[in-house]
Structure formats: structure tokens, C-alpha cells
Design an enzyme around this catalytic site. Structure first.
Site, PDB file in Angstrom:
ATOM      1  N   VAL A  17       8.944 -13.643 -39.484  1.00 44.50           N
ATOM      2  CA  VAL A  17       7.780 -12.915 -39.995  1.00 44.50           C
ATOM      3  C   VAL A  17       7.458 -13.319 -41.438  1.00 44.50           C
ATOM      4  CG1 VAL A  17       6.913 -10.614 -40.596  1.00 44.50           C
ATOM      5  CG2 VAL A  17       8.139 -10.963 -38.441  1.00 44.50           C
ATOM      6  N   THR A  92      15.005  -5.271 -39.491  1.00 45.24           N
ATOM      7  CA  THR A  92      15.316  -3.850 -39.270  1.00 45.24           C
ATOM      8  C   THR A  92      15.967  -3.745 -37.896  1.00 45.24           C
ATOM      9  OG1 THR A  92      13.020  -3.624 -38.516  1.00 45.24           O
ATOM     10  CG2 THR A  92      13.534  -2.829 -40.732  1.00 45.24           C
ATOM     11  N   PHE A 153       1.731  -8.132 -36.197  1.00 39.53           N
ATOM     12  CA  PHE A 153       1.512  -8.246 -34.746  1.00 39.53           C
ATOM     13  C   PHE A 153       1.622  -9.720 -34.362  1.00 39.53           C
ATOM     14  CE2 PHE A 153      -0.970  -4.627 -36.344  1.00 39.53           C
ATOM     15  CZ  PHE A 153      -0.389  -3.591 -35.634  1.00 39.53           C
ATOM     16  N   LYS A 205       2.230   0.470 -34.980  1.00 37.87           N
ATOM     17  CA  LYS A 205       3.117  -0.655 -34.639  1.00 37.87           C
ATOM     18  C   LYS A 205       3.993  -0.320 -33.424  1.00 37.87           C
ATOM     19  CE  LYS A 205       5.351  -4.331 -34.448  1.00 37.87           C
ATOM     20  NZ  LYS A 205       5.965  -5.296 -35.288  1.00 37.87           N
ATOM     21  N   LEU A 251       0.477  -8.722 -18.073  1.00 36.07           N
ATOM     22  CA  LEU A 251       0.804  -8.253 -16.723  1.00 36.07           C
ATOM     23  C   LEU A 251       1.430  -9.394 -15.933  1.00 36.07           C
ATOM     24  CD1 LEU A 251      -2.175  -5.920 -15.702  1.00 36.07           C
ATOM     25  CD2 LEU A 251       0.169  -5.283 -16.271  1.00 36.07           C
ATOM     26  N   CYS A 261      11.664  -7.742 -30.876  1.00 34.59           N
ATOM     27  CA  CYS A 261      10.864  -6.535 -31.143  1.00 34.59           C
ATOM     28  C   CYS A 261      10.838  -5.515 -30.012  1.00 34.59           C
ATOM     29  CB  CYS A 261       9.437  -6.937 -31.501  1.00 34.59           C
ATOM     30  SG  CYS A 261       9.337  -7.704 -33.120  1.00 34.59           S
ATOM     31  N   LYS A 264      14.160  -3.344 -29.370  1.00 34.19           N
ATOM     32  CA  LYS A 264      14.561  -2.409 -30.433  1.00 34.19           C
ATOM     33  C   LYS A 264      13.438  -1.410 -30.738  1.00 34.19           C
ATOM     34  CE  LYS A 264      13.538  -5.025 -34.656  1.00 34.19           C
ATOM     35  NZ  LYS A 264      12.332  -4.313 -35.032  1.00 34.19           N
TER      36      LYS A 264
HETATM   37  C1  UDX Z   1      11.182  -9.211 -38.604  1.00 30.12           C
HETATM   38  C2  UDX Z   1      11.017  -7.877 -39.216  1.00 30.12           C
HETATM   39  O1  UDX Z   1      10.797  -7.835 -40.471  1.00 30.12           O
HETATM   40  C3  UDX Z   1      11.408  -6.793 -38.331  1.00 30.12           C
HETATM   41  O2  UDX Z   1      11.251  -5.549 -38.878  1.00 30.12           O
HETATM   42  C4  UDX Z   1      10.500  -6.939 -37.194  1.00 30.12           C
HETATM   43  O3  UDX Z   1      10.597  -5.865 -36.340  1.00 30.12           O
HETATM   44  C5  UDX Z   1      10.814  -8.233 -36.496  1.00 30.12           C
HETATM   45  O4  UDX Z   1      10.566  -9.252 -37.353  1.00 30.12           O
HETATM   46  P1  UDX Z   1      12.313 -11.446 -38.495  1.00 30.12           P
HETATM   47  O5  UDX Z   1      11.402 -12.142 -39.435  1.00 30.12           O
HETATM   48  O6  UDX Z   1      12.171 -11.731 -37.048  1.00 30.12           O
HETATM   49  O7  UDX Z   1      12.238  -9.868 -38.755  1.00 30.12           O
HETATM   50  O8  UDX Z   1      13.810 -11.619 -38.922  1.00 30.12           O
HETATM   51  P2  UDX Z   1      14.631 -12.924 -39.250  1.00 30.12           P
HETATM   52  O9  UDX Z   1      13.986 -14.106 -38.646  1.00 30.12           O
HETATM   53  O10 UDX Z   1      16.038 -12.571 -38.969  1.00 30.12           O
HETATM   54  O11 UDX Z   1      14.422 -13.105 -40.828  1.00 30.12           O
HETATM   55  C6  UDX Z   1      14.860 -12.264 -41.795  1.00 30.12           C
HETATM   56  C7  UDX Z   1      15.132 -13.080 -43.050  1.00 30.12           C
HETATM   57  O12 UDX Z   1      15.416 -12.166 -44.100  1.00 30.12           O
HETATM   58  C8  UDX Z   1      16.317 -14.017 -42.932  1.00 30.12           C
HETATM   59  O13 UDX Z   1      15.946 -15.310 -43.337  1.00 30.12           O
HETATM   60  C9  UDX Z   1      17.368 -13.404 -43.851  1.00 30.12           C
HETATM   61  O14 UDX Z   1      18.199 -14.361 -44.474  1.00 30.12           O
HETATM   62  C10 UDX Z   1      16.505 -12.673 -44.850  1.00 30.12           C
HETATM   63  N1  UDX Z   1      17.142 -11.540 -45.521  1.00 30.12           N
HETATM   64  C11 UDX Z   1      17.837 -10.620 -44.819  1.00 30.12           C
HETATM   65  C12 UDX Z   1      16.993 -11.406 -46.891  1.00 30.12           C
HETATM   66  O15 UDX Z   1      16.377 -12.249 -47.559  1.00 30.12           O
HETATM   67  N2  UDX Z   1      17.568 -10.331 -47.514  1.00 30.12           N
HETATM   68  C13 UDX Z   1      18.293  -9.399 -46.828  1.00 30.12           C
HETATM   69  O16 UDX Z   1      18.793  -8.448 -47.425  1.00 30.12           O
HETATM   70  C14 UDX Z   1      18.416  -9.544 -45.425  1.00 30.12           C
HETATM   71  C1  UDX Z   2       5.972  -9.048 -29.840  1.00 33.14           C
HETATM   72  C2  UDX Z   2       4.538  -8.529 -29.989  1.00 33.14           C
HETATM   73  O1  UDX Z   2       3.724  -9.039 -28.927  1.00 33.14           O
HETATM   74  C3  UDX Z   2       3.962  -8.926 -31.348  1.00 33.14           C
HETATM   75  O2  UDX Z   2       2.671  -8.360 -31.510  1.00 33.14           O
HETATM   76  C4  UDX Z   2       4.891  -8.469 -32.495  1.00 33.14           C
HETATM   77  O3  UDX Z   2       4.846  -7.070 -32.650  1.00 33.14           O
HETATM   78  C5  UDX Z   2       6.318  -8.933 -32.259  1.00 33.14           C
HETATM   79  O4  UDX Z   2       6.758  -8.554 -30.925  1.00 33.14           O
HETATM   80  P1  UDX Z   2       7.176 -11.332 -29.269  1.00 33.14           P
HETATM   81  O5  UDX Z   2       8.421 -10.517 -29.191  1.00 33.14           O
HETATM   82  O6  UDX Z   2       7.190 -12.575 -30.057  1.00 33.14           O
HETATM   83  O7  UDX Z   2       5.959 -10.456 -29.825  1.00 33.14           O
HETATM   84  O8  UDX Z   2       6.813 -11.749 -27.784  1.00 33.14           O
HETATM   85  P2  UDX Z   2       5.753 -11.331 -26.666  1.00 33.14           P
HETATM   86  O9  UDX Z   2       4.874 -12.489 -26.419  1.00 33.14           O
HETATM   87  O10 UDX Z   2       5.119 -10.038 -26.951  1.00 33.14           O
HETATM   88  O11 UDX Z   2       6.736 -11.184 -25.399  1.00 33.14           O
HETATM   89  C6  UDX Z   2       7.774 -10.213 -25.379  1.00 33.14           C
HETATM   90  C7  UDX Z   2       8.515 -10.297 -24.084  1.00 33.14           C
HETATM   91  O12 UDX Z   2       7.716  -9.893 -22.976  1.00 33.14           O
HETATM   92  C8  UDX Z   2       9.033 -11.678 -23.725  1.00 33.14           C
HETATM   93  O13 UDX Z   2      10.338 -11.563 -23.202  1.00 33.14           O
HETATM   94  C9  UDX Z   2       8.059 -12.171 -22.676  1.00 33.14           C
HETATM   95  O14 UDX Z   2       8.593 -13.126 -21.796  1.00 33.14           O
HETATM   96  C10 UDX Z   2       7.737 -10.877 -21.963  1.00 33.14           C
HETATM   97  N1  UDX Z   2       6.432 -10.879 -21.282  1.00 33.14           N
HETATM   98  C11 UDX Z   2       5.281 -10.950 -22.010  1.00 33.14           C
HETATM   99  C12 UDX Z   2       6.378 -10.762 -19.881  1.00 33.14           C
HETATM  100  O15 UDX Z   2       7.417 -10.697 -19.204  1.00 33.14           O
HETATM  101  N2  UDX Z   2       5.147 -10.702 -19.281  1.00 33.14           N
HETATM  102  C13 UDX Z   2       3.981 -10.753 -19.981  1.00 33.14           C
HETATM  103  O16 UDX Z   2       2.911 -10.687 -19.355  1.00 33.14           O
HETATM  104  C14 UDX Z   2       4.055 -10.898 -21.395  1.00 33.14           C
END
Ligand code: UDX
Ligand code: UDX
Length: 441
Positions: A17, A92, A153, A205, A251, A261, A264
Site C-alpha cells: 500500500v 494492521t 481500495f 472500508k 462473482l 485484506c 482479516k
Molecule cells: C497494508 C495496510 O496498511 C493494512 O492496514 C491494510 O489492511 C493492508 O495493506 P501492506 O502494505 O499490505 O499493508 O503491508 P506490507 O506490504 O507488509 O508493508 C508494510 C511495510 O511497513 C513493510 O515494508 C514494513 O517493513 C513497514 N513497516 C512495518 C514499517 O515501516 N514500520 C513498522 O513499524 C512496521
Molecule cells: C482487496 C480489495 O478488493 C481492495 O479494494 C483493497 O481493499 C484490498 O483488498 P485484494 O486483496 O488485493 O484487494 O484482492 P481482490 O482482487 O479483492 O481478491 C480477494 C480474493 O477474492 C482473492 O483471493 C481472489 O481470488 C478472490 N476472488 C475475487 C474470487 O474468488 N472471486 C472473485 O470474483 C473476485
């Protein structure tokens, strides 16, 4: 790209993100410092080496580095020094009680509090329980700094596209002027901006992810019904999707939803509701259907091997194509494929797997998640001598596998369990293989 006035932006956390957010804001013309505690990650990023698989990200990072608008630094305070708007994009994860664990957010807030410029704006992009915007304010101890919520998103695999072409931007702010200040940052995007109070933004969200997870659980339940009554889920989805009120998005039947996401956030939604006295039984059902869906996929493999429930898979070789939670990412977090693989291993199967992004020697968390799995570097190596071939992730390259060749490599009477409905059942059977999809009677 058109932009509003350039703003000095800091981003704490350069993961899926934060890195996407920082690089895309730089591409909109802002001056961005992206900070992370992981020193090795920062050093790689400074050279334009992207530690994750994300389409288009290398290009926006390279553009930001060469224009000088994107810099990478170590530690949260660097993102809050001489910047006007600071995004919190740290993880988180799910805590022991099912709720979100806020320790990284709180640590980041405590670290930036003392160094923030007077009148800076702190933006919470991490997914946090309702009320956390205020919790960040409490930790910051900076009455001159406004804290707003701005949920992301971004789908992994299309995150850069999603950032630059959002359906909407949601901002939760008690102070309307602070919300509008953040809205200015997005002036270069062609998207409606919705400013609400923080609790509503935080709820949006969870509600969005909960609703999308519900759609998928619904279609997976319908697929199970299709198998029972002899219907075809592809036709059913086409038939209901033609109704504008329903549509076909999200669907697609599959092995269950996973990723960083939905799992959790759906549990956190149940927990937040319970904390405020509401028993969110519907969301619990959505989660139950998803857990059941993963078990159903394993049951399909057992049936394909010819085993009654309860009997072990001892000795059977199962080939698995795809380990990530969906195509287009290298992310294994809460991947249904990994759950399936571990269940098959526990039943005594030999699991040989190939995923284009995982490779044969994964490290750290990935190695841990895949302990016991024989990882190979191609489809043909995976299927050699296997009784069952499981299509677990919808990587495009799996849609065009050479079925005739695969049939010659697999054991006699081999079956394809297609958890993504990626292959044409007629073509699979014509190659001499059995076929079992999801809801395709
Ligand atoms: C995110 C979100 O912020 C989470 O709340 C959301 O629901 C899903 O996406 P994401 O970007 O997927 O997390 O996480 P990740 O790819 O694990 O990256 C987090 C980064 O933060 C890592 O590079 C980690 O090293 C860094 N980090 C972690 C810090 O810089 N400081 C910290 O204290 C903890
Ligand atoms: C999701 C949200 O879509 C995005 O907006 C943000 O909040 C982060 O979380 P992401 O987890 O990257 O994104 O994947 P997404 O494309 O939403 O798919 C989630 C899961 O659902 C995957 O395991 C995917 O395979 C599954 N999926 C999705 C299905 O089984 N069927 C579908 O039609 C769409």
C-alpha cells in the site's frame, strides 16, 4: 497528468500500500519521502529495485527517482521531517482476539509525533477499527496536527491502476478544512471525493471489503448448490449478472477468498460489531462459507484420488499450479492455495507445486508457509507422475497449458481439479484427463 499544487508528502511503510501510494503521489507531481524500518528494502528501493510483484510499479518508482520527486529513507521520523502530509501505511495484522493489531500504527504515530512540522496533516491509510483516527490523535500528542482517515481500495496486481483511476476517494475528517486539504492532493485524479466523519470513513472500508467477500461467498455457495442439483454456475452467473442490479463483478467462483485484506477485515468487522453489541451473524456466515469452500476443494482432491472421507492420501502425488492468493501478485498471505496444500500434506500426500512468482527457493515467511512442499520451476515438472492436478491460482499461463502433453506426463486416470474454472472441461476430457471444476456439473 494534471496536478494540484505540489505538496511535501511523507509515507510511513513502503509495502504493497505505502509504496504504491508514495510512487503514485510522486507521479501526480508531489514531493514524496517514503520511509520504512526495513533497511534492506529501502536500499533496494533507492536503486529502483522493487521487492514485490505489482504491475506498473517499477515504472512509476523509476519515474519518481529520476525526477527526484520520490526518495526512500529509513525509519518513520524521516517521513515526518519537513513534510506537510504524512500517510501511515504500516500493517494492521489480525490480533489474537480477531480484531486488528494496532501496535505498528501506534509505534509509527509515537515516532512521528515529536518531529512533525507545525500544522502538518496525518493521514491514516491502514485499515483500522472504527475510532482509530482518534487513537492516533491521542498517541501523537500534537493538538496542532489534524488526523484524517483515507482508506485504500487498492487490489494487489492492479494497485497502480486502482490508485490512479479510483471509483472514489474517501476521506474521514472531523475538521472539514483538513479533509479538503487532503482532497487537494488528489486534484490530479478524475474521481469523486467523499468527505465524511472519521467513523464513517473507517466503516466504509470494512463494509466495502465485507460486501465483496459476501459476493464471493454467495457465488461459492451457489456453486455448491449447482453441483448438487446438476446446474452450471457459469450460466447462472451470466444469467443473474445480466440484471443491472446484480452485475457480474466479484462473482467468480473459486477456492475461497484470501489475501492480506478480506480474511482479516471480515473477522475484524465481526469483532468491531460485537464490541458495540451487534452480533453480525451474516458476516460470520460469509466467513464460514469461505472456510468450507477451502475444505470442499480438498475433498475434491480426495475424490479424484478415489478416497473415502477420513482416509489418508498417503503416497498420492498431487501437482498444484499456483500458490499466491490470486494471479498478478507474489503474495501468499492467507492464500487458499497454501491452506489447501498444507491440508493435503497433513493427509500424507506428496505435493509438488509451481508458481511463476514463488520460484524454487523462497525465503523467510514464504519458505515457512510452504514447508514440506516440493517446489519446481515449471508446469511439466509439477505434473510428472501426479494423480491429481489442482489449478489453484488463475495465472494466465495456466489457461494455455498443453493438455495433451500433460496427460502423457501424469499417472493413469489422472484428474484435473480446477478450483478457478480456468480450463475448458471439454478440452481437458478430450485430452484423456478427468475434470472437476467449481459448480460445473
Ligand atoms: C497494508 C495496510 O496498511 C493494512 O492496514 C491494510 O489492511 C493492508 O495493506 P501492506 O502494505 O499490505 O499493508 O503491508 P506490507 O506490504 O507488509 O508493508 C508494510 C511495510 O511497513 C513493510 O515494508 C514494513 O517493513 C513497514 N513497516 C512495518 C514499517 O515501516 N514500520 C513498522 O513499524 C512496521
Ligand atoms: C482487496 C480489495 O478488493 C481492495 O479494494 C483493497 O481493499 C484490498 O483488498 P485484494 O486483496 O488485493 O484487494 O484482492 P481482490 O482482487 O479483492 O481478491 C480477494 C480474493 O477474492 C482473492 O483471493 C481472489 O481470488 C478472490 N476472488 C475475487 C474470487 O474468488 N472471486 C472473485 O470474483 C473476485
Amino acid at each position: 497528468m494534471t496536478t494540484g499544487a505540489p505538496v511535501r508528502v511523507g509515507v510511513v511503510g513502503a509495502g504493497y500500500v505505502g509504496l504504491t501510494t508514495g510512487a503514485c503521489l510522486a507521479s501526480l507531481g508531489h514531493d514524496v519521502i517514503c520511509a520504512d524500518i526495513d533497511v534492506a528494502r529501502v536500499e533496494r528501493l533507492r536503486t529502483g529495485d522493487i521487492p514485490i510483484v505489482e504491475a506498473g510499479l517499477a515504472e512509476v518508482v523509476a519515474e519518481g527517482l529520476s525526477s527526484g520527486r520520490l526518495r526512500f529513507e529509513i525509519g518513520a521520523p524521516a517521513a515526518a521531517t519537513n513534510t506537510d502530509v504524512v500517510f501511515l501505511c504500516v500493517p494492521t495484522p489480525q490480533g489474537a482476539d480477531g480484531g486488528a493489531d494496532l501496535r505498528y500504527i501506534e509505534t509509527a504515530a509515537a515516532q512521528i509525533g515529536p518531529v512533525l512540522d507545525a500544522g502538518a496533516l496525518v493521514v491514516n491509510k491502514s485499515t483500522v477499527p472504527v475510532g482509530s483516527t482518534r487513537a492516533v490523535e491521542d498517541v501523537l500528542q500534537r493538538p496542532d496536527v489534524a488526523v484524517v482517515s483515507n482508506p485504500e481500495f487498492l487490489r494487489e496486481g492492479t494497485a497502480v491502476y486502482d490508485f490512479l483511476h479510483p471509483d472514489r476517494v474517501v476521506i474521514g475528517a472531523d475538521d472539514r478544512a483538513a479533509g479538503e486539504r487532503l482532497a487537494e492532493l488528489y486534484a490530479g485524479l478524475d474521481a469523486p471525493i467523499l468527505i465524511t466523519d472519521p467513523a464513517s470513513a473507517e466503516t466504509i472500508k470494512y463494509a466495502a471489503n465485507g460486501f465483496l467477500a459476501m459476493k464471493i461467498s454467495f457465488v461459492n455457495a451457489i456453486a455448491a448448490m449447482c453441483e448438487a442439483v446438476g446446474a452450471n454456475v457459469d450460466d447462472v452467473v451470466e444469467g443473474i449478472g445480466a440484471d443491472n442490479r446484480i452485475g457480474t463483478a466479484f462473482l467468480k467462483p473459486g477456492p475461497g477468498w484470501g489475501g492480506s485484506c478480506f480474511p482479516k477485515d471480515s473477522r475484524a468487522l465481526v469483532k468491531i460489531a460485537a464490541d458495540y453489541g451487534y452480533d453480525f451473524t451474516m458476516m460470520k456466515g460469509v466467513i464460514d462459507v469461505n472456510d468450507e469452500q477451502k475444505r470442499r476443494m480438498v475433498a475434491k482432491v480426495r475424490r479424484a484420488v478415489g478416497l473415502a472421507p477420513g482416509r489418508g492420501l498417503g503416497g498420492a502425488v498431487v501437482a498444484v499450479l499456483g500458490l499466491t492468493f490470486k494471479a498478478g501478485t507474489d503474495d501468499l498471505r492467507d492464500s487458499p492455495s497454501v491452506t489447501m496444500v498444507n491440508s493435503l500434506l497433513a493427509s500424507g500426500a506428496t505435493v509438488r507445486a509451481y508458481d511463476p512468482t514463488v520460484g524454487v527457493e523462497p525465503v523467510d515467511d514464504k519458505a515457512e508457509a510452504l514447508r514440506g512442499v516440493e517446489l519446481v520451476g515449471s508446469v511439466n515438472e509439477a505434473v510428472k507422475g501426479a494423480r491429481v492436478l489442482v489449478i489453484a491460482t488463475e495465472w494466465p499461463e495456466f489457461a494455455s497449458i498443453d493438455l495433451a502433453e500433460i496427460a502423457t506426463l501424469m499417472a493413469a486416470d489422472a484428474v484435473v481439479v480446477d478450483t478457478r474454472n480456468l480450463l475448458d472441461p471439454v478440452a481437458v476430457r478430450a485430452a484423456g484427463l478427468g475434470y472437476d471444476g467449481v459448480g460445473r456439473s
